[in-house]
Design a protein around this motif. Structure first.
Motif, PDB file in Angstrom:
ATOM      1  N   GLY A  31       0.784  -1.236   0.000  1.00 20.83           N
ATOM      2  CA  GLY A  31       0.000   0.000   0.000  1.00 20.83           C
ATOM      3  C   GLY A  31       0.811   1.278   0.000  1.00 20.83           C
ATOM      4  N   ALA A  32       2.128   1.183  -0.066  1.00 20.88           N
ATOM      5  CA  ALA A  32       2.962   2.388  -0.059  1.00 20.88           C
ATOM      6  C   ALA A  32       2.887   3.104  -1.412  1.00 20.88           C
ATOM      7  N   ASP A  33       2.879   4.425  -1.357  1.00 22.70           N
ATOM      8  CA  ASP A  33       2.867   5.245  -2.574  1.00 22.70           C
ATOM      9  C   ASP A  33       4.296   5.630  -2.911  1.00 22.70           C
ATOM     10  N   VAL A  34       5.020   4.710  -3.557  1.00 21.38           N
ATOM     11  CA  VAL A  34       6.426   4.945  -3.865  1.00 21.38           C
ATOM     12  C   VAL A  34       6.535   5.866  -5.090  1.00 21.38           C
ATOM     13  N   ILE A  35       7.239   6.968  -4.935  1.00 24.30           N
ATOM     14  CA  ILE A  35       7.499   7.887  -6.044  1.00 24.30           C
ATOM     15  C   ILE A  35       8.757   7.389  -6.739  1.00 24.30           C
ATOM     16  N   ASP A  36       8.619   6.930  -7.970  1.00 25.68           N
ATOM     17  CA  ASP A  36       9.711   6.223  -8.646  1.00 25.68           C
ATOM     18  C   ASP A  36      10.550   7.175  -9.496  1.00 25.68           C
ATOM     19  N   LEU A  37      11.710   7.538  -8.971  1.00 19.04           N
ATOM     20  CA  LEU A  37      12.695   8.335  -9.714  1.00 19.04           C
ATOM     21  C   LEU A  37      13.902   7.480 -10.068  1.00 19.04           C
ATOM     22  N   GLY A 338      27.011   4.180   1.744  1.00 17.74           N
ATOM     23  CA  GLY A 338      27.134   3.704   0.378  1.00 17.74           C
ATOM     24  C   GLY A 338      25.834   3.928  -0.367  1.00 17.74           C
ATOM     25  N   SER A 339      25.915   3.967  -1.686  1.00 23.48           N
ATOM     26  CA  SER A 339      24.753   4.353  -2.492  1.00 23.48           C
ATOM     27  C   SER A 339      23.633   3.314  -2.451  1.00 23.48           C
ATOM     28  N   MET A 340      23.973   2.036  -2.328  1.00 22.47           N
ATOM     29  CA  MET A 340      22.924   1.014  -2.301  1.00 22.47           C
ATOM     30  C   MET A 340      22.095   1.116  -1.028  1.00 22.47           C
ATOM     31  N   GLU A 341      22.747   1.188   0.126  1.00 29.20           N
ATOM     32  CA  GLU A 341      22.011   1.267   1.391  1.00 29.20           C
ATOM     33  C   GLU A 341      21.274   2.597   1.515  1.00 29.20           C
ATOM     34  N   PHE A 342      21.890   3.672   1.012  1.00 28.15           N
ATOM     35  CA  PHE A 342      21.211   4.967   1.046  1.00 28.15           C
ATOM     36  C   PHE A 342      19.949   4.924   0.190  1.00 28.15           C
ATOM     37  N   SER A 343      20.021   4.282  -0.977  1.00 29.74           N
ATOM     38  CA  SER A 343      18.849   4.163  -1.855  1.00 29.74           C
ATOM     39  C   SER A 343      17.757   3.326  -1.193  1.00 29.74           C
ATOM     40  N   LYS A 344      18.158   2.245  -0.528  1.00 30.23           N
ATOM     41  CA  LYS A 344      17.169   1.420   0.197  1.00 30.23           C
ATOM     42  C   LYS A 344      16.494   2.224   1.296  1.00 30.23           C
ATOM     43  N   MET A 345      17.288   3.026   2.005  1.00 33.09           N
ATOM     44  CA  MET A 345      16.734   3.830   3.077  1.00 33.09           C
ATOM     45  C   MET A 345      15.706   4.829   2.550  1.00 33.09           C
ATOM     46  N   ALA A 350      11.378   7.152   2.995  1.00 38.53           N
ATOM     47  CA  ALA A 350      10.830   8.330   2.321  1.00 38.53           C
ATOM     48  C   ALA A 350       9.878   7.943   1.207  1.00 38.53           C
ATOM     49  N   GLN A 351       9.839   6.658   0.871  1.00 36.06           N
ATOM     50  CA  GLN A 351       9.022   6.145  -0.234  1.00 36.06           C
ATOM     51  C   GLN A 351       9.358   6.861  -1.551  1.00 36.06           C
ATOM     52  N   VAL A 352      10.659   7.046  -1.750  1.00 34.56           N
ATOM     53  CA  VAL A 352      11.185   7.617  -2.990  1.00 34.56           C
ATOM     54  C   VAL A 352      12.240   6.662  -3.524  1.00 34.56           C
ATOM     55  N   ALA A 353      12.063   6.200  -4.760  1.00 32.78           N
ATOM     56  CA  ALA A 353      13.025   5.297  -5.385  1.00 32.78           C
ATOM     57  C   ALA A 353      14.023   6.098  -6.201  1.00 32.78           C
ATOM     58  N   VAL A 354      15.316   5.837  -5.984  1.00 34.43           N
ATOM     59  CA  VAL A 354      16.393   6.427  -6.774  1.00 34.43           C
ATOM     60  C   VAL A 354      17.314   5.293  -7.204  1.00 34.43           C
ATOM     61  N   ALA A 355      18.232   5.582  -8.118  1.00 35.29           N
ATOM     62  CA  ALA A 355      19.176   4.571  -8.602  1.00 35.29           C
ATOM     63  C   ALA A 355      20.523   4.763  -7.919  1.00 35.29           C
ATOM     64  N   ARG A 369      21.342   8.555  -8.727  1.00 30.55           N
ATOM     65  CA  ARG A 369      20.732   9.186  -9.900  1.00 30.55           C
ATOM     66  C   ARG A 369      19.235   9.300  -9.683  1.00 30.55           C
ATOM     67  N   LEU A 370      18.703  10.490  -9.910  1.00 31.25           N
ATOM     68  CA  LEU A 370      17.264  10.718  -9.819  1.00 31.25           C
ATOM     69  C   LEU A 370      16.739  11.029 -11.216  1.00 31.25           C
ATOM     70  N   ALA A 371      15.829  10.212 -11.711  1.00 35.12           N
ATOM     71  CA  ALA A 371      15.237  10.426 -13.033  1.00 35.12           C
ATOM     72  C   ALA A 371      14.003  11.316 -12.890  1.00 35.12           C
ATOM     73  N   MET A 372      13.910  12.308 -13.749  1.00 35.45           N
ATOM     74  CA  MET A 372      12.828  13.299 -13.647  1.00 35.45           C
ATOM     75  C   MET A 372      11.601  12.827 -14.438  1.00 35.45           C
ATOM     76  N   VAL A 373      11.073  11.665 -14.016  1.00 37.01           N
ATOM     77  CA  VAL A 373       9.992  11.006 -14.754  1.00 37.01           C
ATOM     78  C   VAL A 373       8.677  11.042 -13.997  1.00 37.01           C
ATOM     79  N   GLU A 374       8.559  11.963 -13.051  1.00 39.21           N
ATOM     80  CA  GLU A 374       7.298  12.232 -12.365  1.00 39.21           C
ATOM     81  C   GLU A 374       6.970  13.706 -12.553  1.00 39.21           C
ATOM     82  N   ASN A 375       5.681  14.039 -12.454  1.00 36.06           N
ATOM     83  CA  ASN A 375       5.292  15.425 -12.689  1.00 36.06           C
ATOM     84  C   ASN A 375       5.756  16.320 -11.533  1.00 36.06           C
TER      85      ASN A 375
END
Length: 401
Positions: A31-37, A338-345, A350-355, A369-375
């Motif tokens: 049920g989480a609203d993950v904002i996928d960047l 590290g970038s992997m654990e920071f991204s998981k966190m 924060a329910q924000v996905a980054v690469a 990396r944050l992709a600007m693929v959300e409005n």
């Protein structure tokens, strides 16, 4: 007994982004609203005139048959017209152009065509993963070149190539760059052509983000340099400029012997892109280009919202001049994660996905990396979520100390 244990598969590490995709799916199922960047997947629709051309063409039963692996002549003529109009580059559609099922397929098959086991290929670090793993799948070896700006990158290239044996056979480049957003001027390509001539190296340039530029910057084509066609090729794609990512229409353009090699390999692997999609791609290349300009402005506004917002909450980032990404150093307080654990966190709290930057090479560690693929609304929500997450962690750290 294991039947799937080939050396080719062993050369490919576990897909790093797969872990994050699984986590994202699990959170959304809960049920989480993950904002996928995290993924560079354009969110806008393909322009209507392109879709309409597809619909019209698909009604013709003749278009349902096998197509041509190299691409139908009308499409090849269209991409050559496009390059002439856009970059003032002359191309012979018969010998200097081939259609690919997206750039990724073209890069992978071109590596098979050009590289033998034990060959060396120069690849910037960090880089888009297929630039590295196409070499690995071909049985060749990657030599990493630290990515830097302008003349520094050329110096890194020359320093890396000096003294290694066997001599490198090719170099794969990508400007504007994924993931770092690095952009270059034509003089960088001129230096690369000189390097290629001096070292007898093939140049493969991936122009995936050449249409997404901001402010006064305009991305050049590698093929604009006199003599570039004598040393290499360039890939162009309709995926980003025309929001046709799922349509899988790309091109390889330039050196006729390299195009012929790719054509030979592809003739054994596929029958080409579905003909109605190729016809629709002609409508994209020959049709009105205001949709491309507007798309770049959409990303420019998103860049401003995202970068201004991150800087406002204390996460210092440099706004890019091109591409659909922001390349952000992990805030100092969290860099040891590290970038992997920071991204998981960020995804969990924060329910924000980054690469994670490490997914693009060892020198990507310490970045995301944050992709600007959300409005813009969703980007503002992402910034609020990140601010709350980082503030909560800082408060917890202070209370524990």
């Amino acid at each position: 007994m294991s039947f799937v244990n080939t050396q080719r598969l062993k050369r490919l590490p576990p897909y790093l982004f797969g872990q994050l995709n699984e986590m994202k799916l699990r959170l959304r199922q809960d049920g989480a609203d993950v904002i996928d960047l995290g993924m560079a997947n354009p969110d806008q629709p393909t322009p209507a005139h392109i879709v309409d051309k597809l619909i019209d063409t698909v009604k013709d039963p003749k278009a349902h048959r096998y197509s041509a692996s190299k691409g139908i002549p009308a499409l090849l003529r269209a991409i050559c017209r496009f390059y002439k109009k856009r970059f003032q580059v002359d191309l012979d559609w018969r010998t200097e152009a081939i259609a690919t099922i997206g750039t990724k397929e073209g890069l992978a098959h071109l590596a098979l065509a050009l590289l033998d086991r034990g060959d060396l290929a120069l690849v910037p670090n960090p880089c888009y993963p297929i630039h590295t793993y196409s070499v690995a799948m071909a049985g060749a070896n990657v030599v990493s070149v630290p990515l830097a700006a302008g003349r520094e990158f050329i110096q890194n290239l020359e320093d890396t190539a000096t003294g290694i044996w066997p001599r490198p056979k090719l170099i794969t480049l990508n400007f504007p760059h994924n993931p770092t957003t690095a952009a270059v001027s034509l003089d960088t390509f001129e230096a690369i052509v000189r390097f290629a001539r001096n070292n007898n190296v093939i140049v493969i340039h991936d122009l995936a983000y050449g249409d997404i530029t901001f402010d006064d910057y305009r991305a050049p084509s590698f093929l604009q340099v006199p003599g570039a066609k004598e040393v290499g090729v360039e890939f162009y794609t309709t995926s980003k400029a025309y929001n046709m990512a799922g349509w899988r229409v790309g091109f390889c353009l330039g050196h006729r012997d390299i195009i012929a090699a790719l054509s030979k390999i592809k003739s054994y692997y596929d029958y080409g892109i579905f003909t109605p999609i190729q016809v629709a791609a002609i409508a994209a290349l020959d049709g009105p280009q205001d949709c491309v300009t507007e798309q770049a402005r959409v990303y420019e506004k998103r860049r401003d919202v995202l970068c201004d917002g991150l800087n406002r909450i204390g996460w210092r980032v440099e706004p890019p001049t091109a591409s659909m990404f922001t390349w952000a150093p992990i805030p100092e307080a969290y860099r040891e994660m590290g970038s992997m654990e920071f991204s998981k966190m960020l995804m969990e709290q924060a329910q924000v996905a980054v690469a994670p930057g490490v997914g693009f090479g060892s020198l990507g560690e310490g970045w995301v990396r944050l992709a600007m693929v959300e409005n813009e609304h969703r980007l503002r929500q992402a910034i609020r979520n990140i601010r709350r997450c980082l503030s909560k962690l800082q408060s917890r750290s202070l209370s524990e100390s």
